[in-house]
Design a protein around this motif. Structure first.
Motif, PDB file in Angstrom:
ATOM      1  N   LYS A  14       0.839  -1.206   0.000  1.00 49.21           N
ATOM      2  CA  LYS A  14       0.000   0.000   0.000  1.00 49.21           C
ATOM      3  C   LYS A  14       0.873   1.255   0.000  1.00 49.21           C
ATOM      4  N   PHE A  15       1.907   1.229   0.813  1.00 48.05           N
ATOM      5  CA  PHE A  15       2.813   2.363   0.900  1.00 48.05           C
ATOM      6  C   PHE A  15       3.580   2.559  -0.415  1.00 48.05           C
ATOM      7  N   SER A  19       1.734   6.501  -4.640  1.00 46.45           N
ATOM      8  CA  SER A  19       1.783   7.443  -5.774  1.00 46.45           C
ATOM      9  C   SER A  19       0.605   7.242  -6.718  1.00 46.45           C
ATOM     10  N   ASN A  20       0.204   5.993  -6.913  1.00 49.71           N
ATOM     11  CA  ASN A  20      -0.946   5.710  -7.784  1.00 49.71           C
ATOM     12  C   ASN A  20      -2.228   6.309  -7.213  1.00 49.71           C
ATOM     13  N   TYR A  21      -2.351   6.293  -5.901  1.00 48.97           N
ATOM     14  CA  TYR A  21      -3.524   6.864  -5.238  1.00 48.97           C
ATOM     15  C   TYR A  21      -3.502   8.392  -5.317  1.00 48.97           C
ATOM     16  N   ILE A  22      -2.317   8.965  -5.189  1.00 49.42           N
ATOM     17  CA  ILE A  22      -2.156  10.418  -5.158  1.00 49.42           C
ATOM     18  C   ILE A  22      -2.296  11.053  -6.540  1.00 49.42           C
ATOM     19  N   GLU A  23      -1.932  10.338  -7.573  1.00 48.97           N
ATOM     20  CA  GLU A  23      -1.864  10.903  -8.930  1.00 48.97           C
ATOM     21  C   GLU A  23      -3.137  11.630  -9.380  1.00 48.97           C
ATOM     22  N   PRO A  24      -4.343  11.057  -9.206  1.00 56.41           N
ATOM     23  CA  PRO A  24      -5.550  11.798  -9.614  1.00 56.41           C
ATOM     24  C   PRO A  24      -5.736  13.111  -8.843  1.00 56.41           C
ATOM     25  N   LEU A  52      -1.219  17.462  -0.695  1.00 56.70           N
ATOM     26  CA  LEU A  52      -0.980  16.089  -1.135  1.00 56.70           C
ATOM     27  C   LEU A  52      -0.384  15.230  -0.019  1.00 56.70           C
ATOM     28  N   ILE A  53       0.457  15.806   0.807  1.00 52.71           N
ATOM     29  CA  ILE A  53       1.000  15.060   1.950  1.00 52.71           C
ATOM     30  C   ILE A  53      -0.130  14.682   2.899  1.00 52.71           C
ATOM     31  N   ASP A  54      -0.991  15.634   3.215  1.00 54.40           N
ATOM     32  CA  ASP A  54      -2.133  15.339   4.090  1.00 54.40           C
ATOM     33  C   ASP A  54      -3.027  14.270   3.480  1.00 54.40           C
ATOM     34  N   TYR A  55      -3.251  14.361   2.180  1.00 61.14           N
ATOM     35  CA  TYR A  55      -4.076  13.396   1.461  1.00 61.14           C
ATOM     36  C   TYR A  55      -3.457  11.994   1.544  1.00 61.14           C
ATOM     37  N   ALA A  56      -2.153  11.921   1.345  1.00 54.67           N
ATOM     38  CA  ALA A  56      -1.458  10.633   1.412  1.00 54.67           C
ATOM     39  C   ALA A  56      -1.479  10.062   2.822  1.00 54.67           C
ATOM     40  N   PHE A  81       9.830  11.381   1.906  1.00 55.83           N
ATOM     41  CA  PHE A  81       8.556  10.820   1.446  1.00 55.83           C
ATOM     42  C   PHE A  81       7.954  11.675   0.341  1.00 55.83           C
ATOM     43  N   LYS A  82       7.955  12.981   0.540  1.00 62.56           N
ATOM     44  CA  LYS A  82       7.387  13.901  -0.454  1.00 62.56           C
ATOM     45  C   LYS A  82       8.120  13.781  -1.787  1.00 62.56           C
ATOM     46  N   ASN A  83       9.441  13.796  -1.758  1.00 64.35           N
ATOM     47  CA  ASN A  83      10.221  13.730  -3.000  1.00 64.35           C
ATOM     48  C   ASN A  83      10.091  12.393  -3.710  1.00 64.35           C
ATOM     49  N   MET A  84      10.001  11.312  -2.947  1.00 60.09           N
ATOM     50  CA  MET A  84       9.920   9.976  -3.554  1.00 60.09           C
ATOM     51  C   MET A  84       8.527   9.649  -4.077  1.00 60.09           C
ATOM     52  N   TYR A  85       7.496  10.039  -3.359  1.00 63.96           N
ATOM     53  CA  TYR A  85       6.162   9.546  -3.673  1.00 63.96           C
ATOM     54  C   TYR A  85       5.161  10.617  -4.112  1.00 63.96           C
ATOM     55  N   ILE A  86       5.434  11.882  -3.867  1.00 62.93           N
ATOM     56  CA  ILE A  86       4.433  12.910  -4.141  1.00 62.93           C
ATOM     57  C   ILE A  86       4.877  13.850  -5.252  1.00 62.93           C
ATOM     58  N   MET A  87       5.807  14.717  -4.970  1.00 61.53           N
ATOM     59  CA  MET A  87       6.313  15.650  -5.984  1.00 61.53           C
ATOM     60  C   MET A  87       7.603  16.290  -5.491  1.00 61.53           C
ATOM     61  N   LYS A  88       8.400  16.723  -6.410  1.00 63.87           N
ATOM     62  CA  LYS A  88       9.682  17.339  -6.071  1.00 63.87           C
ATOM     63  C   LYS A  88       9.489  18.726  -5.486  1.00 63.87           C
ATOM     64  N   GLY A  89       8.576  19.496  -6.010  1.00 62.96           N
ATOM     65  CA  GLY A  89       8.342  20.838  -5.511  1.00 62.96           C
ATOM     66  C   GLY A  89       8.830  21.889  -6.486  1.00 62.96           C
ATOM     67  N   ALA A  90       8.748  23.121  -6.064  1.00 59.84           N
ATOM     68  CA  ALA A  90       9.150  24.243  -6.912  1.00 59.84           C
ATOM     69  C   ALA A  90      10.668  24.261  -7.067  1.00 59.84           C
ATOM     70  N   ILE A  91      11.115  24.486  -8.293  1.00 60.26           N
ATOM     71  CA  ILE A  91      12.540  24.570  -8.590  1.00 60.26           C
ATOM     72  C   ILE A  91      12.763  25.831  -9.407  1.00 60.26           C
ATOM     73  N   LYS A  92      13.715  26.648  -8.998  1.00 58.06           N
ATOM     74  CA  LYS A  92      14.000  27.894  -9.700  1.00 58.06           C
ATOM     75  C   LYS A  92      14.548  27.583 -11.091  1.00 58.06           C
ATOM     76  N   ASP A  93      13.990  28.255 -12.079  1.00 56.69           N
ATOM     77  CA  ASP A  93      14.440  28.106 -13.456  1.00 56.69           C
ATOM     78  C   ASP A  93      15.721  28.922 -13.627  1.00 56.69           C
ATOM     79  N   PRO A  94      16.861  28.279 -13.892  1.00 51.38           N
ATOM     80  CA  PRO A  94      18.118  29.013 -13.977  1.00 51.38           C
ATOM     81  C   PRO A  94      18.198  29.938 -15.203  1.00 51.38           C
ATOM     82  N   ASP A  95      17.445  29.627 -16.244  1.00 51.69           N
ATOM     83  CA  ASP A  95      17.450  30.463 -17.452  1.00 51.69           C
ATOM     84  C   ASP A  95      16.036  30.580 -17.995  1.00 51.69           C
TER      85      ASP A  95
END
Length: 100
Positions: A14-15, A19-24, A52-56, A81-95
């Protein structure tokens, strides 16, 4: 190494498939905040992460796999947990002028 968390015998199916549960839900939030995401608003990314963390966590409930994270002994929910199963998060665009 973080990969040991995935290979641990205490991790349930289940754990591993959370990610399959969170995707929708992630797709729903991406549609809801489409304008803000396209504008590059990092506050929205953080808001989505928290939702999404709360949802998971609600989905996983008392799954024994969470013991590793909730005990504080190794890894944590807001980073590993967030990076592996949910999302990486905001990343600054270098260019911002580069072709996408």
């Amino acid at each position: 190494m973080p990969i040991t968390d995935v290979l641990s015998p205490s991790i349930t199916e289940k754990f591993l498939n959370v990610s399959n549960y969170i995707e929708p839900k992630k797709a729903e939030l991406a549609r809801k905040y489409k304008k803000e995401i396209e504008e590059g608003n990092p506050v929205i990314a953080e808001k989505m992460e928290k939702e999404l963390i709360d949802y998971a966590l609600d989905y996983l409930g008392d799954d024994p796999s969470l013991d590793l994270y909730l005990s504080g002994a190794r890894s944590n929910i807001g980073n590993h947990f967030k990076n592996m199963y949910i999302m990486k998060g905001a990343i600054k665009d270098p260019d911002p002028n580069a072709k996408k």
